[in-house]
Enzyme design. Structure first.
Site, PDB file in Angstrom:
ATOM      1  CD  GLN A 158      -2.788  -1.492   0.388  1.00  0.00           C
ATOM      2  OE1 GLN A 158      -3.659  -0.632   0.217  1.00  0.00           O
ATOM      3  NE2 GLN A 158      -2.776  -2.628  -0.305  1.00  0.00           N
ATOM      4  NE  ARG A 181       0.534   4.371   4.331  1.00  0.00           N
ATOM      5  CZ  ARG A 181       1.065   5.582   4.202  1.00  0.00           C
ATOM      6  NH1 ARG A 181       1.236   6.124   3.010  1.00  0.00           N
ATOM      7  NH2 ARG A 181       1.451   6.249   5.262  1.00  0.00           N
ATOM      8  CB  ALA A 190     -11.352   0.706   3.209  1.00  0.00           C
ATOM      9  CG  HIS A 191      -7.294   0.211   0.211  1.00  0.00           C
ATOM     10  ND1 HIS A 191      -6.408  -0.790  -0.096  1.00  0.00           N
ATOM     11  CD2 HIS A 191      -8.508  -0.276  -0.088  1.00  0.00           C
ATOM     12  CE1 HIS A 191      -7.072  -1.821  -0.574  1.00  0.00           C
ATOM     13  NE2 HIS A 191      -8.341  -1.536  -0.569  1.00  0.00           N
ATOM     14  CG  ASN A 192      -7.092   3.638  -3.395  1.00  0.00           C
ATOM     15  OD1 ASN A 192      -6.479   2.655  -2.981  1.00  0.00           O
ATOM     16  ND2 ASN A 192      -6.540   4.559  -4.175  1.00  0.00           N
TER      17      ASN A 192
END
Length: 347
Positions: free
Chosen positions: A197, A217, A238-240
């Site tokens: 990540q 991230r 969560a990511h993105n």
């Protein structure tokens, strides 16, 4: 604290109806009001208390019909006006941290703005930047290359991981982790292999992040929290994920990866969102809803799975009426059986 209603009305840009020389010595809720207090009425369900509160004055909306016996201040937004009054009259509960504590550990390449305060045992790694007037309390961790804006307030035991970007006037409460790895694995032959990540988290100006929030991230690029967005305690992002401006994310909400949330969206407590969907501007998701599909702008969704609010309310009403429906069917069945028996007897 001793202020006349005239002085308070000037502060909140309100109009006094009644005696503007009344002296206010405290503030309270409308139920708990005592002589000398100022209170407010924002929720219509508490309107009857306007006649019974012992408070000396009440902040009300311009549309509220005030009783003759009560002195009021009419304003456009009673909740906001009362918040200004509290800020004006309340003593500072904790003294503002000043200076850099000797136990703080700062890398040589850290860049600090003017009037920065850093508490005991905080660690700030290489190439991190902290803006003017920022306050970072004890036990925090600021990773390498992180950038923290001006007038930021970070409470104790917050972790801001590497390369995270935080705008101006952001508030982050204790226990929050910003920039932890997104949950990404590839399963091969029943083994889970970690996917790196390598993205960042970017938080816009005037956002507020509650206690024990986790913001992952991005796998690539960035996870975004828009300007003015307010996040309650125990939220997982969560990511993105991309969250727009001026959103309200209430406690225990979970947002899965790569979901995009527009501006002015409200996600009520314990709502859960799957990944890779879009929530349009101004949408509202009610408490404990499970969102599995995109929601159009301005819509209100509820339930599990989440559907338009009116549809969910109808379904709840139908379920609530099932016992009556069962009794009706039982009654009709008995009548039909009775008619059938009569027909058999006539034959």
């Amino acid at each position: 604290m001793r202020k006349t209603l005239r002085e308070i009305a000037k502060l909140i840009e309100g109009e006094v109806i009644g005696n503007d020389s009344v002296v206010i010595t405290g503030a309270s809720g409308i139920k708990e009001g005592a002589p000398g207090d100022i209170t407010f009425l924002a929720n219509p369900k508490y309107a009857p208390l306007l006649n019974t509160t012992a408070a000396s004055a009440v902040i009300v909306s311009k549309e509220t019909q005030a009783p003759v016996s009560k002195t009021v201040i009419r304003v456009a937004n009673p909740s906001l006006a009362f918040a200004k009054v509290i800020s004006f009259i309340a003593p500072e509960e904790t003294s503002r941290l000043k200076g850099i504590h000797p136990s703080a550990i700062l890398a040589k390449s850290v860049k600090l703005g003017k009037n920065v305060a850093i508490g005991p045992y905080t660690v700030i790694e290489d190439d991190a930047q902290v803006g003017d007037n920022a306050v970072i309390y004890s036990g925090c961790f600021i990773g390498h290359g992180a950038k923290i804006g001006a007038d930021v307030l970070i409470y104790p035991n917050v972790s801001v991981r590497e390369r995270v970007l935080i705008g101006d006037r952001v508030i982050i409460h204790s226990g929050t982790v910003i920039g932890s790895d997104g949950f990404g694995f590839v399963t091969v032959s029943e083994k889970h292999h970690k996917v790196p990540q390598v993205g960042i988290v970017e938080i816009g100006d005037d956002a507020e992040i509650g206690a024990n929030v986790t913001i992952d991230r991005a796998r690539f690029d960035k996870t975004v929290i828009g300007c003015g967005t307010k996040i309650d305690n125990l939220v997982q992002i969560a990511h993105n994920v991309v969250i727009g401006e001026n959103c309200l994310i209430v406690a225990q909400v979970g947002i899965s990866g790569s979901t995009v949330i527009g501006n002015n969206v409200t996600l009520a407590g314990q709502a859960g969102l799957v990944g890779h969907i879009v929530i349009g501007d101004g949408a509202i998701v009610t408490a404990q809803s499970g969102v599995s599909k995109s929601i159009p702008a301005g819509a209100m969704f509820s339930g599990y799975p989440a559907r338009p609010f009116n549809e969910t309310q109808k379904s709840h009403a139908y379920v609530h009426n099932l016992p009556k429906l069962f009794d009706l069917v039982k009654e009709l069945k008995a009548k039909i059986e009775g008619l059938e028996n009569k027909l058999k007897d006539n034959k």
